[in-house]
Write a protein that holds these residues in place. Structure first.
Motif, PDB file in Angstrom:
ATOM      1  N   HIS A 139      44.350 -25.562  11.428  1.00  0.00           N
ATOM      2  CA  HIS A 139      45.502 -26.138  10.719  1.00  0.00           C
ATOM      3  C   HIS A 139      46.166 -25.063   9.862  1.00  0.00           C
ATOM      4  CE1 HIS A 139      45.722 -30.535  11.302  1.00  0.00           C
ATOM      5  NE2 HIS A 139      44.424 -30.455  11.576  1.00  0.00           N
ATOM      6  N   MET A 144      49.974 -26.333  10.202  1.00  0.00           N
ATOM      7  CA  MET A 144      50.166 -27.758  10.458  1.00  0.00           C
ATOM      8  C   MET A 144      49.440 -28.619   9.426  1.00  0.00           C
ATOM      9  SD  MET A 144      52.138 -28.401  13.027  1.00  0.00           S
ATOM     10  CE  MET A 144      53.205 -26.975  12.739  1.00  0.00           C
ATOM     11  N   GLY A 150      50.989 -33.283  12.719  1.00  0.00           N
ATOM     12  CA  GLY A 150      50.222 -32.046  12.647  1.00  0.00           C
ATOM     13  C   GLY A 150      48.957 -32.095  13.474  1.00  0.00           C
TER      14      GLY A 150
END
Length: 244
Positions: A139, A144, A150
């Motif tokens: 991530h 994201m 995401g």
């Protein structure tokens, strides 16, 4: 060949027959589709359907110097193993500082990752544990957030990278809950970027991330082969991320 029950192969291991794995996979898939935030069900699905993919990932780690070292030393990413204060004190833009920022902004903790239970091989159990613990690092590197948009983007990247059926399922069915505008941006910009990055990147399990905290996110992306994120402005408000 008839299944013969065996004792636990590692702490927390639950030996299961092939039929039991099929039932667990079916039940966890239905539960995960109904509620994608049921991380316990997502974890069970990953373990009961990912045997071949985990073997391929382990082989990639065994044939890579850094990956093999990770397999031997078995580092864990947990609050107890992280120098939280030290990471917070790193300059902006460094991998460690941005990882801490990700955890704080999204109110998540590495300690919430489920331990492996249904993987009938002690080394493969570590492989899936490692995958889970580097998920938040993905991530961070992909830029994201943890909302559905995401998560779907990260799942597309991870599906290409790992071949885990659970990732593919999340990548394909996750967008069902997205509104039209987000779905358009996802399909036209974010998914192509995530897939291309996944194809060109080195195996994400062959990176000893704990030794990269002081490296900049940009340089680590370049080292791994992750393309810079698309220039889509995201806003954070009321604990949800939205496309601006």
């Amino acid at each position: 060949m008839r299944f013969r029950p065996q004792g636990p192969l590692y702490p927390g291991h639950v030996p299961t027959s092939p039929l039991q794995k099929v039932l667990l996979a079916a039940g966890s898939a239905l539960a995960a589709l109904r509620d994608p935030y049921r991380h316990d069900m997502v974890a069970v699905l990953g373990e009961t359907t990912g045997s071949l993919a985990l073997q391929r990932l382990r082989d990639k780690m065994r044939h890579d110097a850094e990956g093999y070292q990770i397999l031997r030393e078995r580092p864990r990413i947990r609050l107890s193993t992280l120098d939280v204060a030290g990471l917070r004190g790193l300059p902006d833009g460094t991998f460690g500082r941005e990882y801490m920022r990700f955890l704080e902004d999204n109110r998540v903790s590495p300690d919430t990752r489920m331990p492996a239970k249904f993987v009938d091989d002690e080394e493969l159990a570590y492989v899936i544990q490692r995958y889970r613990e580097v998920h938040d690092l993905m991530h961070t590197l992909l830029g994201m957030p943890t909302n559905m948009l995401g998560e779907v983007v990260v799942k597309w990247f991870e599906a290409v990278q790992t071949g885990l059926p659970m990732c593919a399922l999340g990548a394909v069915f996750g967008p069902i809950r997205l509104k039209a505008r987000k779905l358009q941006v996802l399909t036209t910009e974010l998914i192509p970027w995530a897939v291309q990055s996944g194809l060109r990147a080195n195996c994400i399990l062959n990176i000893y991330y704990e030794r990269r905290w002081e490296q900049t996110v940009e340089s680590l992306r370049e080292e791994i082969g992750i393309l810079p994120p698309p220039s889509i402005r995201l806003e954070f408000s009321c604990n949800t991320w939205d496309i601006a």
